[in-house]
Motif scaffolding. Structure first.
Motif: not given
Length: 256
Positions: A48, A139, A246, A250
């Motif tokens: 990530n 992201t 966020y 998610y």
């Protein structure tokens, strides 16, 4: 890839609280400040990647900033919100450090240039090779979402893309604000044909006057195929509450 471990503690970034290490990663052109956990645990997993926004590009409307470091590292805060095991925070060139090639064009007119995107690709390639990463989830906050989107156009190992309050049509954005075009930068809206098969998630603030909804709409309209594009409107301005939004996004989209 030459890796430099920093010896100082960056209290602004709360790296100790997140139990991460500060590391400088080198591309051919730039040093990039990063915060990361032990990536040895990420073999054959998705990494990530959180990419910071533009930071402080201008001190005033007519004076270029001498230091593009953001006052608040929003993308790092997003990473901290989820506390994922396999995650890395990537600052933008010349943020938090006085590295090589720190020329102001790289946080103004050329902030999304080919050379910057190439530098991030070099770093991702090195991370992938060293730690045997399977693929990447990207992201990006604000201009970091532009960087993430442009990276996605050049790779085949991106699992999904998330942008938050991002100016994805930079020509529309500069026109909207009546500011100079970013003549040295790439525009994600010109590469939608390379993005049509990527799972995309775009978080937009309904109260955002820096990157209003119409900027995303201009990007969205460029796609003939839209089935992979998801967007979400939150009652946020450009700077507020994105960590909460966020995390909610998610958990709704990815938590099993």
């Amino acid at each position: 890839m030459k890796i430099i471990f920093l010896l100082f503690i960056c209290t602004i970034l709360y790296s100790n609280d997140y139990k991460n290490k500060e590391v400088l990663l080198n591309s051919k052109l730039f040093q990039i400040y990063t915060i990361q956990k032990d990536l040895n645990q990420c073999k054959n997993k998705s990494l990530n990647v959180y990419i910071e926004g533009d930071g402080i590009s201008w001190e005033t409307k007519h004076i270029i900033s001498k230091n593009p470091t953001p006052k608040i590292p929003t993308s790092l805060n997003l990473m901290k919100t989820l506390n994922q095991k396999c995650a890395i925070y990537l600052a933008r060139p010349c943020q938090f450090i006085n590295g090589k090639n720190c020329i102001s064009k790289y946080w103004t007119s050329h902030r999304y240039s080919y050379s910057i995107i190439q530098s991030y690709n070099e770093i991702l390639d090195d991370l992938k090779n060293i730690y045997k990463i399977k693929n990447f989830n990207l992201t990006g906050y604000s201009g970091g979402g532009v960087i993430a989107t442009l990276i996605t156009t050049q790779r085949d190992d991106i699992n999904y893309l998330v942008t938050i309050a991002s100016n994805l049509d930079i020509d529309k954005w500069t026109s909207y604000h009546k500011i100079s075009k970013l003549y040295g930068s790439l525009n994600p809206s010109n590469y939608t044909f390379k993005l049509k098969d990527i799972s995309q998630y775009h978080l937009i603030g309904s109260k955002d006057t820096i990157v209003p909804f119409e900027i995303f709409q201009s990007y969205y309209k460029r796609f003939d195929k839209k089935d992979k594009i998801n967007f979400y409107l939150y009652k946020n301005n450009h700077f507020s509450n994105w960590e909460i939004s966020y995390k909610d996004f998610y958990n709704l989209s990815f938590s099993k």
